[in-house]
Write a protein that holds these residues in place. Structure first.
Motif, PDB file in Angstrom:
ATOM      1  N   ASP A 103       0.950  -1.039  -0.177  1.00 56.06           N
ATOM      2  CA  ASP A 103       0.144  -0.291  -0.275  1.00 56.06           C
ATOM      3  C   ASP A 103       1.337   1.332   0.280  1.00 56.06           C
ATOM      4  O   ASP A 103       2.464   1.380   0.319  1.00 56.06           O
ATOM      5  N   PRO A 104       0.567   2.138  -0.803  1.00 58.05           N
ATOM      6  CA  PRO A 104       0.851   3.580  -0.883  1.00 58.05           C
ATOM      7  C   PRO A 104       1.729   4.036   0.514  1.00 58.05           C
ATOM      8  O   PRO A 104       0.281   4.090   1.276  1.00 58.05           O
ATOM      9  N   ILE A 105       2.593   4.960   0.998  1.00 59.17           N
ATOM     10  CA  ILE A 105       2.734   5.826   1.993  1.00 59.17           C
ATOM     11  C   ILE A 105       3.208   6.717   2.071  1.00 59.17           C
ATOM     12  O   ILE A 105       3.961   6.780   0.366  1.00 59.17           O
ATOM     13  N   ASN A 154       2.196  11.282  -3.429  1.00 60.90           N
ATOM     14  CA  ASN A 154       2.409  11.252  -1.400  1.00 60.90           C
ATOM     15  C   ASN A 154       4.213  10.634  -1.582  1.00 60.90           C
ATOM     16  O   ASN A 154       4.610  10.058   0.006  1.00 60.90           O
ATOM     17  N   LEU A 155       4.639  11.616  -2.231  1.00 59.05           N
ATOM     18  CA  LEU A 155       6.353  12.267  -2.351  1.00 59.05           C
ATOM     19  C   LEU A 155       6.289  13.593  -1.817  1.00 59.05           C
ATOM     20  O   LEU A 155       6.189  14.008  -3.604  1.00 59.05           O
ATOM     21  N   ALA A 156       6.660  13.561  -0.867  1.00 55.89           N
ATOM     22  CA  ALA A 156       6.848  15.223  -0.261  1.00 55.89           C
ATOM     23  C   ALA A 156       8.630  15.169  -0.637  1.00 55.89           C
ATOM     24  O   ALA A 156       9.328  15.305   0.239  1.00 55.89           O
ATOM     25  N   TYR A 157       9.113  16.173  -1.680  1.00 62.47           N
ATOM     26  CA  TYR A 157      11.118  16.964  -1.296  1.00 62.47           C
ATOM     27  C   TYR A 157      10.716  17.365  -1.417  1.00 62.47           C
ATOM     28  O   TYR A 157      10.312  18.662  -1.869  1.00 62.47           O
ATOM     29  N   ARG A 205       8.217  21.085   9.428  1.00 63.71           N
ATOM     30  CA  ARG A 205       7.580  20.499   7.798  1.00 63.71           C
ATOM     31  C   ARG A 205       7.351  19.389   8.117  1.00 63.71           C
ATOM     32  O   ARG A 205       6.378  18.517   7.319  1.00 63.71           O
ATOM     33  N   VAL A 206       7.994  18.120   9.062  1.00 60.56           N
ATOM     34  CA  VAL A 206       7.060  16.412   9.059  1.00 60.56           C
ATOM     35  C   VAL A 206       5.773  16.847   9.594  1.00 60.56           C
ATOM     36  O   VAL A 206       5.341  16.099   8.794  1.00 60.56           O
ATOM     37  N   LEU A 207       5.402  17.944  11.066  1.00 58.69           N
ATOM     38  CA  LEU A 207       4.137  17.959  10.311  1.00 58.69           C
ATOM     39  C   LEU A 207       3.066  17.854  10.446  1.00 58.69           C
ATOM     40  O   LEU A 207       2.041  17.379   9.532  1.00 58.69           O
ATOM     41  N   HIS A 208       3.700  19.147   8.755  1.00 56.46           N
ATOM     42  CA  HIS A 208       2.916  19.447   8.316  1.00 56.46           C
ATOM     43  C   HIS A 208       2.450  18.253   6.934  1.00 56.46           C
ATOM     44  O   HIS A 208       1.468  18.558   6.567  1.00 56.46           O
ATOM     45  N   HIS A 209       3.715  17.919   6.393  1.00 55.46           N
ATOM     46  CA  HIS A 209       3.387  16.960   5.550  1.00 55.46           C
ATOM     47  C   HIS A 209       2.824  15.170   6.195  1.00 55.46           C
ATOM     48  O   HIS A 209       2.266  14.367   5.151  1.00 55.46           O
ATOM     49  N   ASN A 210       2.999  15.567   7.191  1.00 56.58           N
ATOM     50  CA  ASN A 210       2.688  13.967   7.989  1.00 56.58           C
ATOM     51  C   ASN A 210       2.733  12.599   7.499  1.00 56.58           C
ATOM     52  O   ASN A 210       2.448  12.027   6.270  1.00 56.58           O
ATOM     53  N   PRO A 211       3.710  12.676   7.298  1.00 57.91           N
ATOM     54  CA  PRO A 211       4.728  11.321   6.736  1.00 57.91           C
ATOM     55  C   PRO A 211       5.291   9.823   7.502  1.00 57.91           C
ATOM     56  O   PRO A 211       4.914  10.486   8.819  1.00 57.91           O
ATOM     57  N   GLN A 212       5.150   8.697   6.774  1.00 60.61           N
ATOM     58  CA  GLN A 212       5.362   7.266   7.842  1.00 60.61           C
ATOM     59  C   GLN A 212       6.708   7.698   8.265  1.00 60.61           C
ATOM     60  O   GLN A 212       7.341   6.796   8.542  1.00 60.61           O
ATOM     61  N   VAL A 213       7.575   7.943   6.511  1.00 62.91           N
ATOM     62  CA  VAL A 213       8.963   7.373   6.056  1.00 62.91           C
ATOM     63  C   VAL A 213       9.889   8.971   6.086  1.00 62.91           C
ATOM     64  O   VAL A 213       8.373   9.894   5.500  1.00 62.91           O
ATOM     65  N   VAL A 214      10.315   9.050   6.442  1.00 62.55           N
ATOM     66  CA  VAL A 214      11.850  10.175   6.572  1.00 62.55           C
ATOM     67  C   VAL A 214      13.232   9.929   5.618  1.00 62.55           C
ATOM     68  O   VAL A 214      13.541   9.340   6.470  1.00 62.55           O
TER      69      VAL A 214
END
Length: 348
Positions: free
Chosen positions: A113-115, A145-148, A169-178
């Motif tokens: 599944d995409p994350i 789903n990829l914020a670069y 920025r992490v809180l804004h983009h809400n990723p599961q992986v950085v």
């Protein structure tokens, strides 16, 4: 997985608390209960809520291995990818990140599944990024789903100020992986100083781990490659896995896991970097095996997956399927095409 954020920045975790001894009562007899420390009822409830509830916790099924694409890390884990300069760490990681974000299969793993992935790049220029994306065959519609972030205005992550800007920025983009590319560009302390990596953990990695956000950080070998990444040994203390990417000559590479906290998954993977310079969609990393038939089948299976993704009907012959695939920058050898079409017929 818990990806809910209820604070504006995780620097609240680093707020200086009074010394623990300041909370002790004057009378040793009052130590018989941890509640007798001058706390208000609300504070007592808050501190009680931080502790694991053993009745609930021990009945949870946490045995399932929840892999990300490629089975190189589980969700929420912290991983270092170490290699010599110009070995292609960024290219490999960009494909990995894009596959996680798009749900495409990576290496010999099944599609997942995409994350959401946040790639923070302090190493590569925009022209290089664009060329690699084109070479890997990803389109804008694949990368939602990829914020670069290319050279974002954040300070060193081993400092409170830099970590706060990063956290926002992490809180804004809400990723599961950085992804952090490359870690030496994100610190102000000396690499040989253990305090640098302890500060990086305290200000940055602790917040990621608390929120079960995975992290892939790229790193360089030291002068002696046998000793792994350059800098203090404290660098790997907070890492779940350390993967080393080394050249085996030409377009062949080896991915070796030198440190692991869990021991789950493969410990060594032989890779082939396929691709023709200047041709879109031809670059990819493939797992190679001593058994050439198995290797050919894996490559063909990946081609069959791509044909499914772009909607090529299973009954199309080789020429029609190749013509449709070339519109999306997908090419391969006639031998692989024959095997891929055979696989698609078996699936249907």
């Amino acid at each position: 997985m818990n990806n809910h954020y209820d604070d504006d920045t995780w620097t609240a975790l680093d707020v200086d608390e009074p010394s623990w001894s300041d909370h002790l009562p004057d009378s040793p007899a009052a130590l018989t209960s941890p509640r007798h420390t001058g706390r208000t009822p609300a504070e007592v409830d808050a501190y009680d809520g931080e502790a694991l509830n053993w009745g609930d916790f021990l009945t949870q099924d946490l045995s399932q291995v929840n892999w990300t694409a490629g089975r190189l890390m589980e969700h929420g884990q912290q991983v270092a990818l170490v290699g010599a300069g110009k070995v292609g760490k960024s290219l490999f990681t960009l494909e990995w990140a894009a596959c996680m974000a798009s749900g495409r299969a990576f290496l010999d793993d099944e599609p997942r599944d995409p994350i959401r992935v946040l790639y923070v790049d302090m190493e590569n220029g925009r022209r290089d990024i664009q060329r690699r994306i084109h070479a890997l065959g990803f389109r804008s519609t694949d990368l939602g789903n990829l914020a670069y972030l290319s050279f974002p205005p954040i300070g060193p992550l081993d400092t409170r100020q830099g970590a706060a800007a990063f956290a926002a920025r992490v809180l804004h983009h809400n990723p599961q992986v950085v992804v952090l590319d490359t870690i030496s560009r994100f610190i102000q302390g000396k690499e040989n100083d253990s305090d640098t990596w302890l500060d990086l953990y305290r200000h940055t990695h602790r917040g990621l781990k608390a929120r079960e956000i995975g992290c892939i950080r790229l790193d360089h070998f030291g002068k002696d490659t046998e000793r792994g990444s350059r800098g203090s040994s404290a660098k790997t203390q907070d890492i779940d896995h350390v993967w080393e990417l080394t050249s085996s000559g030409g377009d062949k590479f080896r991915l070796s896991r030198t440190h692991t906290r869990t021991g789950m998954g493969e410990g060594e993977i032989n890779l082939l970097r396929a691709g023709r310079p200047g041709e879109r969609g031809t670059t990819r990393h493939e797992v190679t095996f001593e058994d050439p038939e198995k290797a050919k089948w894996l490559v063909a299976s990946g081609l069959a997956d791509k044909l499914d993704e772009i909607g090529v009907p299973p009954h199309f012959g080789r020429d029609r399927a190749k013509a449709e695939a070339q519109k999306h920058g997908i090419t391969s050898s006639n031998e692989v095409w024959a095997e891929a079409l055979k696989i698609r017929k078996q699936r249907s």
